[in-house]
Motif scaffolding. Sequence first.
Motif, PDB file in Angstrom:
ATOM      1  N   SER A   1       7.214  12.644   1.178  1.00 52.90           N
ATOM      2  CA  SER A   1       5.885  12.031   1.283  1.00 52.90           C
ATOM      3  C   SER A   1       5.981  10.575   1.709  1.00 52.90           C
ATOM      4  O   SER A   1       5.165  10.093   2.507  1.00 52.90           O
ATOM      5  N   TYR A   2       6.986   9.869   1.212  1.00 51.54           N
ATOM      6  CA  TYR A   2       7.181   8.468   1.591  1.00 51.54           C
ATOM      7  C   TYR A   2       7.486   8.355   3.086  1.00 51.54           C
ATOM      8  O   TYR A   2       6.928   7.487   3.781  1.00 51.54           O
ATOM      9  N   ASP A   3       8.357   9.222   3.601  1.00 54.81           N
ATOM     10  CA  ASP A   3       8.678   9.192   5.031  1.00 54.81           C
ATOM     11  C   ASP A   3       7.454   9.510   5.873  1.00 54.81           C
ATOM     12  O   ASP A   3       7.245   8.910   6.952  1.00 54.81           O
TER      13      ASP A   3
ATOM     14  N   ASN B   1       0.803  -1.212   0.000  1.00 47.88           N
ATOM     15  CA  ASN B   1       0.000   0.000   0.000  1.00 47.88           C
ATOM     16  C   ASN B   1       0.841   1.269   0.000  1.00 47.88           C
ATOM     17  O   ASN B   1       0.310   2.355  -0.219  1.00 47.88           O
ATOM     18  N   VAL B   2       2.136   1.138   0.240  1.00 49.45           N
ATOM     19  CA  VAL B   2       2.986   2.316   0.367  1.00 49.45           C
ATOM     20  C   VAL B   2       3.040   3.097  -0.939  1.00 49.45           C
ATOM     21  O   VAL B   2       3.016   4.336  -0.951  1.00 49.45           O
ATOM     22  N   LEU B   3       3.120   2.386  -2.061  1.00 43.47           N
ATOM     23  CA  LEU B   3       3.194   3.058  -3.363  1.00 43.47           C
ATOM     24  C   LEU B   3       1.960   3.917  -3.602  1.00 43.47           C
ATOM     25  O   LEU B   3       2.064   5.077  -4.019  1.00 43.47           O
ATOM     26  N   ILE B   4       0.786   3.371  -3.349  1.00 44.14           N
ATOM     27  CA  ILE B   4      -0.456   4.112  -3.607  1.00 44.14           C
ATOM     28  C   ILE B   4      -0.539   5.347  -2.723  1.00 44.14           C
ATOM     29  O   ILE B   4      -0.816   6.454  -3.196  1.00 44.14           O
ATOM     30  N   LEU B   5      -0.257   5.170  -1.431  1.00 41.40           N
ATOM     31  CA  LEU B   5      -0.375   6.296  -0.509  1.00 41.40           C
ATOM     32  C   LEU B   5       0.670   7.365  -0.795  1.00 41.40           C
ATOM     33  O   LEU B   5       0.399   8.564  -0.678  1.00 41.40           O
ATOM     34  N   THR B   6       1.880   6.941  -1.177  1.00 38.63           N
ATOM     35  CA  THR B   6       2.921   7.917  -1.505  1.00 38.63           C
ATOM     36  C   THR B   6       2.545   8.720  -2.742  1.00 38.63           C
ATOM     37  O   THR B   6       2.742   9.940  -2.798  1.00 38.63           O
ATOM     38  N   MET B   7       1.996   8.063  -3.747  1.00 37.93           N
ATOM     39  CA  MET B   7       1.558   8.770  -4.951  1.00 37.93           C
ATOM     40  C   MET B   7       0.427   9.742  -4.637  1.00 37.93           C
ATOM     41  O   MET B   7       0.415  10.877  -5.124  1.00 37.93           O
ATOM     42  N   GLN B   8      -0.514   9.328  -3.793  1.00 38.23           N
ATOM     43  CA  GLN B   8      -1.621  10.206  -3.441  1.00 38.23           C
ATOM     44  C   GLN B   8      -1.146  11.424  -2.665  1.00 38.23           C
ATOM     45  O   GLN B   8      -1.586  12.551  -2.908  1.00 38.23           O
TER      46      GLN B   8
END
Length: 556
Positions: free
Chosen positions: A507-509, A402-409
């Motif tokens: 955003s990832y952090d 889920n990290v990819l989706i949330l980071t992109m959002q």
Amino acid sequence: MSALLCFFNWNFSSCGAAGSSKPNVNMMAQSDLDLKEMALKEDLKFYFMNPCEKYRARRQIPWKLALQILKILMVTTQLVFFGLSNQLVVSFKEENTVAFKHLFLKGYSGTDEDDYSCSIYTQQDAYDSIFYVINQYRNLKNISLGTLGYEHEESGLKICKQQYKRGTMLPSNDTLNIDVSTETECILLKPKELTGKKAELKLNSSFFNLEFYRLIQVEISFKLKGIALQTIHARELPDCYAFQNTITFNNRAHSGKIKVYFDSDTDIQECKDWHIFNSVLQKNTQYILVFDGFVILSCLASLILCTRSIVLAWRLQKRFVNFFLEKHKRRVCYADRLEFLNGWYVLVIISDVMTIIGSILKMEIKAKNLTSYDVCSILLGTSTLFVWVGVIRYLGYFQTYNVLILTMQASLPKVLRFCCCAGMIYLGYTFCGWIVLGPYHEKFEDLNTVAECLFSLVNGDDMFATFAQIQEKSSLVWMFSRLYLYSFISLFIYMILSLFIALITDSYDTIKKYQQSGFPATDLHEFLKDHSNAGYRKDRTSFPLICCCRRSVGCF
């Protein structure tokens, strides 16, 4: 006496009942509000469950999930079949274009010179090249290896020359006297005329006496028909093609070099009268048409289910907004309202609409009623892209993926704002490079090429070649080119690109920190926090894109 006591008791009880009616009404209203709140919480928690949780909670079969998996397989299979068929069309067009260049261009080497096919430098070469096209067109059926023929007997080879009306030019005396208005003269050579004596009269006419100092261009155009028989080997019905070929001898520069351009526009047409004596081709076409029909039905069912989900979500949002306004006397935050808008459903609906339209076009193409290959390719290709992107939604139910989706959002709004600022600098460099370096470097000749060249430099591609190809005709321009390229590369690679990556890393952090300590609680999360019986996931995978409004009456 007893009657009097009874009267007083009746009055006393009536007054007591009247005094207690207001609390009873309030209690009933509060009870109704509590029941409404419980029902709303149950519906909200069920709405935000994933398909597996919905099945465990109410034994509701995830029809949309099963349908999406089936649709992915069917749409991908359909795209592969259409891609293989379209590949035959593209190869037939390209191979015929190459064959035409070898047939009609005298001295063609097999490779184009820059953006034109070949060039000529003498008057005799110009006459030889023009008459070479006429002779090749005359003997086409005897020399061509392809299934080519003339369009019809009334059409033919059209030759037009464009030149200045009149003028005299004496370069030795620096004398020029010319009328810049142009005139165009054309001649038509029909296939029947080319085999008779009339052709000789036309070819020896004054039309072919070219005055090169006045000549602007000579354009030769002709139309040919062809049939693609290679599709039979792929068990498909053959297509009929019309090739509109144009050969242009461009002398606009009057520089002693005439550039020869060859252009071929291909149009796929419906074969008017064809008979295939093999039932395999007909059955294969019918099977593919039936499969396309199933694809349309599956996409239509998916479209209905997703539209229904969006409508139900809108109704549920309306219930929540009204209840929140009734109980807390304030409006729900805009970010909480967006929680009800499922972007994946919107993506699926767009994909389904494009797939349905593309499948209908594909069926018409397969039945040889339409020839819109490009439109069909765009629709089917884009819809398949959206279908596969939609698979990420189901991976988002697992925290690991889920990290990819949330980071992109989370990073998307910041990245878009950053790109707007960087784009202004990029456009400035694009216009500057075009106007200054255009005359000295082939990669800066037009705006589109400049933009592509600079984008390649940002990605570290072809750097040395860009530096080395600058012509040293002007020392000032050469020094400016070094300053221009060094500043652009330093600014975009070492600063702008690094900041771009830093935005995504930040955003990832932030997402990683939220996954460990919990996401920011909004009104919707607080509303559902107390109700734990429905199994609502506290580690929600959604992340509000818009800053939540402060919990006040003024929240809109």
